[in-house]
Design a protein around this motif. Structure first.
Motif, PDB file in Angstrom:
ATOM      1  N   ASN A 104       0.811  -1.218   0.000  1.00  0.00           N
ATOM      2  CA  ASN A 104       0.000   0.000   0.000  1.00  0.00           C
ATOM      3  C   ASN A 104       0.847   1.272   0.000  1.00  0.00           C
ATOM      4  OD1 ASN A 104      -2.750  -1.280   0.348  1.00  0.00           O
ATOM      5  ND2 ASN A 104      -1.738  -2.062   2.191  1.00  0.00           N
ATOM      6  N   LEU A 105       1.975   1.287   0.706  1.00  0.00           N
ATOM      7  CA  LEU A 105       2.833   2.463   0.755  1.00  0.00           C
ATOM      8  C   LEU A 105       3.576   2.674  -0.560  1.00  0.00           C
ATOM      9  CD1 LEU A 105       4.555   2.400   4.292  1.00  0.00           C
ATOM     10  CD2 LEU A 105       2.746   3.931   3.503  1.00  0.00           C
ATOM     11  N   ASP A 106       3.970   3.939  -0.802  1.00  0.00           N
ATOM     12  CA  ASP A 106       4.810   4.271  -1.956  1.00  0.00           C
ATOM     13  C   ASP A 106       6.265   4.259  -1.485  1.00  0.00           C
ATOM     14  OD1 ASP A 106       6.124   5.221  -4.158  1.00  0.00           O
ATOM     15  OD2 ASP A 106       5.061   7.144  -4.271  1.00  0.00           O
ATOM     16  N   TYR A 107       6.994   3.187  -1.790  1.00  0.00           N
ATOM     17  CA  TYR A 107       8.360   3.036  -1.291  1.00  0.00           C
ATOM     18  C   TYR A 107       9.384   3.779  -2.148  1.00  0.00           C
ATOM     19  CZ  TYR A 107       6.362  -0.415   1.793  1.00  0.00           C
ATOM     20  OH  TYR A 107       5.607  -1.034   2.768  1.00  0.00           O
ATOM     21  N   ALA A 108       8.925   4.500  -3.158  1.00  0.00           N
ATOM     22  CA  ALA A 108       9.828   5.296  -3.986  1.00  0.00           C
ATOM     23  C   ALA A 108       9.753   6.783  -3.633  1.00  0.00           C
ATOM     24  CB  ALA A 108       9.505   5.097  -5.464  1.00  0.00           C
ATOM     25  N   ASP A 109       8.902   7.169  -2.678  1.00  0.00           N
ATOM     26  CA  ASP A 109       8.702   8.574  -2.322  1.00  0.00           C
ATOM     27  C   ASP A 109       9.787   9.010  -1.332  1.00  0.00           C
ATOM     28  OD1 ASP A 109       7.880  11.078  -1.549  1.00  0.00           O
ATOM     29  OD2 ASP A 109       5.790  10.500  -1.194  1.00  0.00           O
ATOM     30  N   PRO A 110      10.676   9.947  -1.722  1.00  0.00           N
ATOM     31  CA  PRO A 110      11.750  10.372  -0.809  1.00  0.00           C
ATOM     32  C   PRO A 110      11.241  11.145   0.404  1.00  0.00           C
ATOM     33  CG  PRO A 110      11.764  11.707  -2.813  1.00  0.00           C
ATOM     34  CD  PRO A 110      10.774  10.601  -3.035  1.00  0.00           C
ATOM     35  N   ASN A 111       9.976  11.566   0.379  1.00  0.00           N
ATOM     36  CA  ASN A 111       9.397  12.222   1.546  1.00  0.00           C
ATOM     37  C   ASN A 111       8.836  11.217   2.538  1.00  0.00           C
ATOM     38  OD1 ASN A 111       9.823  14.936   0.572  1.00  0.00           O
ATOM     39  ND2 ASN A 111       8.161  14.543  -0.911  1.00  0.00           N
ATOM     40  N   VAL A 112       8.712   9.965   2.120  1.00  0.00           N
ATOM     41  CA  VAL A 112       8.226   8.888   2.998  1.00  0.00           C
ATOM     42  C   VAL A 112       9.384   8.007   3.457  1.00  0.00           C
ATOM     43  CG1 VAL A 112       6.727   6.856   3.131  1.00  0.00           C
ATOM     44  CG2 VAL A 112       5.952   8.911   1.906  1.00  0.00           C
ATOM     45  N   ILE A 113      10.242   7.648   2.518  1.00  0.00           N
ATOM     46  CA  ILE A 113      11.383   6.772   2.799  1.00  0.00           C
ATOM     47  C   ILE A 113      12.625   7.646   2.967  1.00  0.00           C
ATOM     48  CG2 ILE A 113      12.741   4.807   2.006  1.00  0.00           C
ATOM     49  CD1 ILE A 113       9.800   4.173   2.618  1.00  0.00           C
ATOM     50  N   LYS A 114      13.192   7.621   4.192  1.00  0.00           N
ATOM     51  CA  LYS A 114      14.332   8.483   4.492  1.00  0.00           C
ATOM     52  C   LYS A 114      15.461   7.676   5.114  1.00  0.00           C
ATOM     53  CE  LYS A 114      11.422  12.574   5.193  1.00  0.00           C
ATOM     54  NZ  LYS A 114      11.136  13.740   6.073  1.00  0.00           N
ATOM     55  N   LEU A 115      16.667   8.234   5.054  1.00  0.00           N
ATOM     56  CA  LEU A 115      17.856   7.569   5.590  1.00  0.00           C
ATOM     57  C   LEU A 115      17.757   7.436   7.094  1.00  0.00           C
ATOM     58  CD1 LEU A 115      20.530   9.515   3.501  1.00  0.00           C
ATOM     59  CD2 LEU A 115      19.783   7.167   3.120  1.00  0.00           C
ATOM     60  N   GLY A 116      18.135   6.259   7.623  1.00  0.00           N
ATOM     61  CA  GLY A 116      18.109   6.025   9.056  1.00  0.00           C
ATOM     62  C   GLY A 116      18.251   4.553   9.364  1.00  0.00           C
ATOM     63  N   ASP A 117      17.807   4.152  10.571  1.00  0.00           N
ATOM     64  CA  ASP A 117      17.892   2.764  11.037  1.00  0.00           C
ATOM     65  C   ASP A 117      16.484   2.285  11.349  1.00  0.00           C
ATOM     66  OD1 ASP A 117      18.471   0.343  12.134  1.00  0.00           O
ATOM     67  OD2 ASP A 117      19.621   1.093  13.825  1.00  0.00           O
ATOM     68  N   PRO A 118      15.707   1.841  10.347  1.00  0.00           N
ATOM     69  CA  PRO A 118      14.284   1.565  10.541  1.00  0.00           C
ATOM     70  C   PRO A 118      13.989   0.442  11.535  1.00  0.00           C
ATOM     71  CG  PRO A 118      14.809   1.788   8.217  1.00  0.00           C
ATOM     72  CD  PRO A 118      16.101   1.709   8.945  1.00  0.00           C
ATOM     73  N   LEU A 119      14.859  -0.553  11.646  1.00  0.00           N
ATOM     74  CA  LEU A 119      14.553  -1.703  12.498  1.00  0.00           C
ATOM     75  C   LEU A 119      15.487  -1.821  13.698  1.00  0.00           C
ATOM     76  CD1 LEU A 119      13.592  -4.511   9.950  1.00  0.00           C
ATOM     77  CD2 LEU A 119      12.098  -3.140  11.396  1.00  0.00           C
ATOM     78  N   GLY A 120      16.312  -0.832  13.943  1.00  0.00           N
ATOM     79  CA  GLY A 120      17.168  -0.877  15.128  1.00  0.00           C
ATOM     80  C   GLY A 120      18.138  -2.036  15.106  1.00  0.00           C
TER      81      GLY A 120
END
Length: 906
Positions: free
Chosen positions: A408-424
């Motif tokens: 359902n999510l747009d995984y190509a949107d740079p405003n949604v998907i950002k650099l970081g550590d999503p799962l710790g």
């Protein structure tokens, strides 16, 4: 029956300009008659290759298989490994779509030795196994596989010895200039932004003779820019749910685009001022770069999904359909890059003193260096679990390459998907601060050898000659394994710090439609890293196991050998062969470290350890000519293969338990610098029927009695030997380390047939086939009561089939190779190597071409064109976990590679 005609085979061998290595030099006879009649029979292309390979097999005192070039710079396949995989009893394992390493008679790369002109080669591999795609096929004249050794073979191994041979310019005997160029395309297209789906490969060779044919040179250069694309589906694993059914633990599908660049240079200088003395210097250099970009998505399922999985459909114990609730995914933009260099230099001198005495001196150096970069860059909707946006993902088993998904999510949107550590995944600078990871291992391997030998030729008697000599080999190999946690340079310590990918690093989105996830965010992660986007934390500072991944191994091997070459009769049958003995003294040592944790920090202490030993290796090869063109061979030998170098390191990591339940305070893990080689007694019998100059049938049976095998075992260890002051309590603890243990056996049967259909009818002139198959079986147990150990590289069944047509300049060929399931070695996390179950596969290649030399057009003489398709049926590479092949661990779809090119020689 059509009987074998030795003069035709000898003629074919001479016409091919053969240069025979030290292994076979005494087994191939040349005559003035063949030289005088060299133009009587014109043998070209595939048939010349088959005739020369057949003559080598027939005339060798050992049981061998051979591949010969159709022409200068033109071996039958794109890579050496693919050519080898067509031989009886030999199978190749693919890496990134190309054949890379081989197994001989069910024994994997660890049990195989590779040589160049008879000299052992250093390897860019972590261990001893040579990666054959490092060697451009355009610069090799032939490859001979020795399945049974003799005492003059210094680099023998339990599986077999693969000798790659360059050309002899004086034996070639004429000035030759050859070049080739071909374009290449992958039909999957450019899967990643900035990648290429087209490439090329080209070569140029020059051979000449000077000073009344006393000086010869051969020069060659080959370059390859090869594209490779891959759709890849990976699973974390398959845990059991409460109902006892296997369910997807998680997935990591991605697409990979790589550009393989390889340059190779060959130079051979030969000097023969008279019939008594010959001196040859050969230089072989390759530079190899593999740049891979991998973009995809990592999806927690039964393992790691906050909402779990629901709405499950189950078939025969496997969950085939369901929903992952509240999925938190990681978008990956990874890079794998390898730079490798290999250099081999050899100088061989032979001098005939008189009719009875010959002496030989050979000195050589082989060196290999490798540097890898394995980078992971993470992005998602939040820092740590339970923070960012989640998705409900549907999944359904597709019956072949894993699962298909809906999202359902747009995984190509740079405003949604950002650099970081999503799962710790790590906490180098605090909770949830592993925003990426980078591995930087380096390998250096150098092997120097010197050999001095002599041969005395008897005037008469059953013993034709006696060879004896000494060989010294020094090898130094080291691995520096560095790894670093990556944290965003701008990280401010806040719980949900994320960073939008800077515009200058953004790329066009990457499609993951092949399993239903649509487009994902793509960026140049390596450029972002090089621009200072991350800070690094050395893993070795906080991880005991990583601190002991680096090592250095040194080996000094001295061999004394004697071999008697036989030529006689037994019960009226002509007998040829040899018997011999090697005494091999080995002095091995390793520099490593002792690692422990004090006050939360890893403390390293240097450690050096090793061992020395002597092994006696007798050998016998006997051949009986039971009828014209029919040979029965017997062979027996004791052989050794040295242990894996990553198992021989002197590293130790340990911990101390003040209140142990078993009374053992000290425990840990270690390498074993005292590890001895694998040893085996092997027995072979074969029947070979050469019924024409281009046709034979052979059947071979072998049995290898493995005296030992290497197992990871717990053993007592005296910790007082590695601690500066020694422990105050009982110094004897337990470590898990590789040990030599009980052996077992490997046995098998091989059959091969080479057949020219023109033997049966003139209308079939030019048609032919090459067929081979093998069956292997093994039983290796740690103890008599334990389960059998699966040997890496052993496929129970292998089959090869080639059908060809060559006539009036036209050439066509289709080849198929099959190997059943086997245990293969692949790359795992942090570029480590692990063994996995690999599914059976059938790989089909095809080619068609025309040689204008046969056209009668003088202006086109020497020109030939060729079209090839590799992986014609688009066979995937699939590995799985456990015994259920539906538990797909890794599904790799490579597509087809098309090549169109031309060769020109004058």
């Amino acid at each position: 029956m059509l009987l074998f005609k030795p003069s035709l085979l000898t003629l074919a061998l001479a016409a091919a300009g053969a240069s025979i290595s030290a292994y076979a030099a005494d087994d191939v006879q040349t005559t003035e008659t063949a030289e005088e009649n060299i133009e009587v029979i014109q043998v070209t292309g595939i048939r010349r290759s088959l005739q020369e390979s057949q003559s080598l097999k027939m005339s060798s005192s050992s049981i061998v298989e051979a591949i010969s070039a159709e022409d200068i710079g033109k071996l039958p396949d794109v890579s050496i490994a693919e050519s080898l995989a067509r031989l009886p009893g030999i199978a190749a394992q693919r890496l990134d779509g190309r054949a890379n390493v081989i197994s001989i008679r069910g024994l994997g790369p660890d049990f195989t030795t590779a040589t160049l002109n008879g000299r052992e080669q250093a390897s860019v591999n972590d261990n001893r196994g040579v990666e054959f795609d490092q060697y451009p096929s355009e610069l090799l004249n032939r490859v001979v596989v020795y399945k049974t050794p003799d005492a003059s073979v210094m680099a023998q191994a339990i599986g077999g010895t693969v000798d790659m041979q360059t050309i002899s310019p004086l034996t070639h005997g004429e000035q030759t200039f050859a070049m080739s160029l071909r374009g290449e395309m992958n039909d999957l297209g450019s899967l990643n932004s900035g990648s290429e789906d087209t490439g090329y490969r080209g070569s140029i060779s020059y051979i000449d003779q000077f000073a009344d044919d006393t000086i010869g040179i051969a020069l060659g250069y080959a370059r390859m820019m090869s594209p490779n694309q891959e759709e890849r589906w990976q699973a974390w694993g398959y845990p059991e749910n409460a109902e006892g059914d296997s369910v997807l633990g998680g997935a990591k599908p991605f697409v990979r685009s790589s550009e393989l660049e390889r340059d190779g240079v060959l130079a051979v200088f030969e000097y023969a001022p008279n019939e008594q003395f010959t001196s040859v210097v050969d230089i072989y250099y390759t530079k190899f770069t593999d740049d891979q970009r991998l973009r995809g998505i990592e999806i927690p399922a039964a393992w790691g999904s906050n909402g779990g999985v629901s709405a499950l459909t189950t078939e025969n114990g496997l969950v085939t359909q369901g929903t992952i609730n509240g999925a938190e995914v990681v978008v990956r933009n990874d890079v794998n890059k390898r730079d490798a260099d290999s250099l081999s230099i050899g100088w061989n001198n032979k001098y005939t003193i008189n009719d009875n005495w010959r002496v030989e001196a050979d000195i050589a150096m082989s060196k290999a260096d490798r540097t890898d970069i394995g980078m992971e860059s993470y992005s998602g909707t939040g820092r740590g679990t339970g923070v960012g946006a989640v998705d409900d993902l549907g999944f359904a088993y597709n019956g072949d390459g894993g699962y298909d998904f809906t999202h359902n999510l747009d995984y190509a949107d740079p405003n949604v998907i950002k650099l970081g550590d999503p799962l710790g995944w790590g906490s180098p600078l605090g909770p949830n601060t592993q925003d990426g990871f980078i591995n930087k291992p380096e390998i250096e391997d150098e092997l120097n050898s010197f050999r001095l030998s002599a041969e005395y030729i008897f005037d008469e008697g059953a013993v034709r000659s006696v060879e004896f000599g000494v060989n010294r080999t020094n090898r130094d190999k080291s691995k520096l394994d560095k790894g670093y946690y990556l944290t965003l340079a701008g990280y401010d310590g806040s719980d949900n710090y994320l960073e939008t990918v800077p515009d200058q690093f953004l790329l066009s989105p990457t499609s993951l439609d092949f399993f239903g996830m649509g487009d994902v965010l793509s960026y140049d992660s390596l450029a972002f890293y090089n621009a200072g986007g991350y800070t690094e934390t050395d893993v070795a500072d906080v991880d005991l196991s990583r601190a002991t991944n680096s090592w250095a191994i040194s080996e000094e091997v001295s061999t004394v050998f004697v071999k008697a070459n036989l030529e006689s009769e037994l019960m009226g049958f002509p007998l040829t062969g040899n018997v011999g003995l090697q005494a091999v003294h080995t002095d091995q040592s390793s520099d490593g470290t002792v690692a422990t944790v004090e006050d939360g920090n890893v403390v390293l202490t240097p450690r050096t350890a090793g061992d020395s030993y002597v092994e006696w290796l007798p050998s016998m090869n006997l051949g009986f000519e039971v009828a014209d063109g029919q040979m029965v061979r017997f062979a027996a030998a004791r052989t050794l293969t040295r242990a894996r170098m990553d198992k021989m390191n002197a590293n130790v990591n340990f911990s101390y338990n003040e209140n142990p339940n078993d009374g053992v305070n000290w425990s840990g893990g270690a390498g074993n610098p005292e590890l001895r080689p694998w040893l085996a007694r092997q027995y072979d019998i074969s029947y070979e029927n050469y019924f024409s100059d281009q046709g034979y049938f052979s059947l071979a049976v072998f049995y290898k009695d493995l005296e030992n095998y290497v197992y990871d075992q717990q053993s007592a260890f005296d910790f007082s030997t590695i601690l500066p002051q020694g422990p105050d309590d009982n110094p004897i603890g337990l470590v898990s380390q590789p040990q030599n243990g009980q052996g077992g056996y490997v046995q098998g049967i091989e059959a091969s047939l080479s057949l020219d259909f023109g033997l049966f009818a003139d209308q079939l002139e030019g048609f032919g086939t090459i067929l081979s198959g093998s069956y292997n079986d093994s039983e290796v147990k740690e103890t008599s009561d334990s389960a059998a150990t699966t040997l890496p590289g052993l496929s129970e069944k292998t089959f090869n089939a080639t059908v060809y047509y060559e006539n009036a300049g036209f050439e066509a060929r289709i080849s198929s190779r099959y190997r059943s399931d086997f245990l293969g070695e692949v790359t795992a996390i942090s570029l480590t190597r692990v063994n996995v179950n690999v599914k059976a596969e059938t790989v089909v290649d095809a080619q068609i071409g025309y040689d204008f030399t046969e056209s009668g057009i003088d202006a086109l003489y020497g020109l030939s064109v060729q079209f090839q398709v590799n992986n014609l049926t688009n066979e995937p590479f699939t590995s799985y976990t456990g015994e259920d092949a539906r538990h797909v661990r890794d599904y790799q779809n490579y597509g087809r590679n098309f090549m169109l090119g031309a060769n020109y020689k004058f």
